[in-house]
Design an enzyme around this catalytic site. Structure first.
Site, PDB file in Angstrom:
ATOM      1  N   ASP A 242       0.777  -1.196  -0.202  1.00 41.67           N
ATOM      2  CA  ASP A 242       0.177   0.094  -0.029  1.00 41.67           C
ATOM      3  C   ASP A 242       0.947   1.156   0.077  1.00 41.67           C
ATOM      4  O   ASP A 242       0.367   2.368  -0.596  1.00 41.67           O
ATOM      5  CB  ASP A 242      -0.815   0.014   1.250  1.00 41.67           C
ATOM      6  CG  ASP A 242      -2.095  -0.989   1.014  1.00 41.67           C
ATOM      7  OD1 ASP A 242      -2.337  -1.402   0.089  1.00 41.67           O
ATOM      8  OD2 ASP A 242      -2.599  -1.524   2.019  1.00 41.67           O
ATOM      9  N   ASP A 266      -0.167   5.737   1.204  1.00 45.75           N
ATOM     10  CA  ASP A 266      -1.423   5.411   1.784  1.00 45.75           C
ATOM     11  C   ASP A 266      -1.683   5.758   3.263  1.00 45.75           C
ATOM     12  O   ASP A 266      -1.842   7.204   3.393  1.00 45.75           O
ATOM     13  CB  ASP A 266      -1.751   3.839   1.919  1.00 45.75           C
ATOM     14  CG  ASP A 266      -3.042   3.464   2.289  1.00 45.75           C
ATOM     15  OD1 ASP A 266      -3.979   4.272   1.892  1.00 45.75           O
ATOM     16  OD2 ASP A 266      -2.980   2.370   2.794  1.00 45.75           O
ATOM     17  N   ASP A 270      -0.931   2.122   9.859  1.00 50.32           N
ATOM     18  CA  ASP A 270      -2.124   1.306   9.671  1.00 50.32           C
ATOM     19  C   ASP A 270      -1.848   0.178  10.390  1.00 50.32           C
ATOM     20  O   ASP A 270      -0.861  -0.753  10.328  1.00 50.32           O
ATOM     21  CB  ASP A 270      -2.207   1.055   8.098  1.00 50.32           C
ATOM     22  CG  ASP A 270      -2.735   2.273   7.409  1.00 50.32           C
ATOM     23  OD1 ASP A 270      -3.125   3.234   8.201  1.00 50.32           O
ATOM     24  OD2 ASP A 270      -3.308   2.058   6.087  1.00 50.32           O
ATOM     25  N   ARG A 322      -8.751  10.645   9.310  1.00 55.58           N
ATOM     26  CA  ARG A 322      -8.420   9.405  10.112  1.00 55.58           C
ATOM     27  C   ARG A 322      -7.441   9.811  11.002  1.00 55.58           C
ATOM     28  O   ARG A 322      -6.209   9.139  10.848  1.00 55.58           O
ATOM     29  CB  ARG A 322      -7.885   8.659   9.008  1.00 55.58           C
ATOM     30  CG  ARG A 322      -8.922   8.068   8.074  1.00 55.58           C
ATOM     31  CD  ARG A 322      -8.705   6.896   7.123  1.00 55.58           C
ATOM     32  NE  ARG A 322      -9.607   6.488   5.959  1.00 55.58           N
ATOM     33  CZ  ARG A 322      -9.499   5.749   5.277  1.00 55.58           C
ATOM     34  NH1 ARG A 322      -8.497   4.833   5.115  1.00 55.58           N
ATOM     35  NH2 ARG A 322     -10.747   5.314   4.498  1.00 55.58           N
TER      36      ARG A 322
END
Length: 444
Positions: A242, A266, A270, A322
């Site tokens: 990603d 990205d 994460d 986010r």
């Protein structure tokens, strides 16, 4: 060299014995009592404390599974008001329990591995390479992802034994492919300016006990369609990645601390596919759209046991959304400074439990972006039952937090990992967020 199966590293977990934890509490409680009862104040020599601390560090390593959230919360309840680092003896007085644990010591460089005993939150048992040798990266190159050269960062992270990895000098490391880490590793950038940038970045996949500290991670790109080695005797084919700064995939007991992250393909950090026992702390994040994804997808229910602490970070300029975006699990967002966002700060779907405590939220001037929260992919009839709460948050410039669910639900116990400091202390607590300019022989 013969090609072998896709990368599935072995999983070894760290779980201190209950006795070792209790010995910490009883010893320091007794020590504090004895000295506090003296009629005259008595100074405790720093050398004595530094001698005693290593003797009390838990060293037992087992292959037990990651604890269930119900069991984790039992431990949290026992410890939240009696933290093993709430000792006061070495405190620098910042109110940041991680920094107060080690940054005031001018001889930090002589006890690098002591950092592993300063973690907090759900990732507090991440010992990284604490019990291994120190490995010095002398070569900033990344010549061959299948046959890495000794002296490089890639060579260090794939080894089977625990290693505490440091850097000989300032470096910019442009990786050819993802840096696939093996278990029980610490990457410690203190004392040097270390940038991982311009190529694929760090992947923590199906491994455990990882500490990433003091790095500048930025401009990360996609990699893949190539073979990459993950241990001395194994490599495998990687599909397209990603382009995350730090990708945690099925990882556990992970601590990302004091890193500066920005502008990746990205996410900056994460965590997906059953990852848990994670702390993301003291980081400075800037210039990025989708900052942090926690939870693979709404349908991936294995993430229901995910527990992540997000503490003492500064979410700075150029961020959009986010911070984090959560799914399914339990998330403690505590004592962070949100000075910038364009769309929203904290969002989620699939009924996560979000416990926001003692944060400072400064809304943008755009009157349509004042809301801190975003309940995604569900109508109000559904998200109104999700357990999201704001407790002691400082809401500035019109910022507002849309709470939902039961304000006193027992679910918040599973999303509690440390005691929140007052939001009025945020400036002091987060003042050192990001990679530190540490010099040998001086306090960081």
């Amino acid at each position: 060299m013969k090609e072998v199966d896709p990368i599935i590293p072995a999983l070894f977990l760290y779980n201190p014995t209950p006795f070792s934890q209790l010995s910490h509490y009883f010893f320091f409680s007794s020590l504090f009592f004895l000295f506090s009862r003296r009629e005259k104040a008595m100074a405790i020599p720093l050398s004595v404390l530094l001698f005693l601390l290593p003797l009390l560090s838990p060293t037992f390593i087992s292959s037990s599974p990651v604890q269930d959230p119900e069991l984790v919360v039992e431990e949290v309840h026992k410890r939240i008001n009696a933290s093993r680092r709430n000792l006061g003896f070495l405190s620098c007085g910042t109110g940041n329990p991680i920094d107060d644990c080690w940054r005031c010591d001018p001889d930090w460089e002589k006890n690098r591995q002591g950092l592993a005993d300063c973690s907090i939150g759900f990732g507090r048992h991440a010992i990284g390479g604490r019990d291994g040798e120190i490995y010095v990266v002398t070569d900033s190159g990344d010549y061959d992802p299948v046959n890495p050269k000794p002296g490089t960062l890639r060579y260090a992270v794939i080894q089977k034994e625990p290693l505490w990895i440091i850097f000989q000098r300032d470096m910019v490391i442009k990786l050819k492919e993802e840096l696939i880490m093996n278990s029980f590793k610490t990457i410690d950038g203190r004392g040097a300016s270390v940038h991982i940038a311009g190529g694929p970045c760090i992947t923590i996949q199906y491994v455990t006990n990882i500490i990433i500290h003091g790095l500048n991670i930025h401009d990360c790109k996609q990699g893949g369609n190539a073979n990459v080695r993950d241990s001395p005797d194994h490599y495998g084919w990687r599909t397209i990645s990603d382009g995350d700064g730090v990708s945690i995939f099925g990882g556990s007991h992970v601590w990302v601390d004091h890193c500066s992250l920005s502008n990746c393909n990205d996410g900056l950090v994460d965590a997906i596919h059953g990852s848990t026992a994670i702390t993301i702390s003291n980081n400075y994040m800037t210039h990025h759209n989708k900052v942090m994804l926690l939870g693979h997808s709404d349908s991936y229910t294995q993430d229901k046991n995910m527990q992540v602490t997000i503490a003492f970070n500064h979410f700075g300029e150029g961020l959009v959304q986010r911070m984090p975006r959560c799914r399914h699990g339990y998330f403690h967002v505590v004592n962070n400074d949100y000075s910038h966002w364009e769309m929203y700060a904290i969002g989620g779907s699939a009924e996560p439990t979000i416990n926001s405590q003692g944060n400072r939220f400064l809304a943008p001037d755009d009157r349509f972006s004042k809301e801190v929260t975003k309940h995604e992919d569900a109508p109000q009839s559904q998200w109104k039952n999700w357990n999201w709460r704001s407790e002691g948050d400082l809401l500035l410039n019109g910022a507002f937090f849309t709470a939902s669910g039961a304000g006193a639900s027992s679910s918040y116990a599973k999303a509690s990992s440390l005691g929140a400091r007052p939001s009025s202390l945020i400036t002091t607590i987060t003042n050192g967020a990001g990679a530190l300019n540490c010099k040998k022989g001086k306090r960081c």
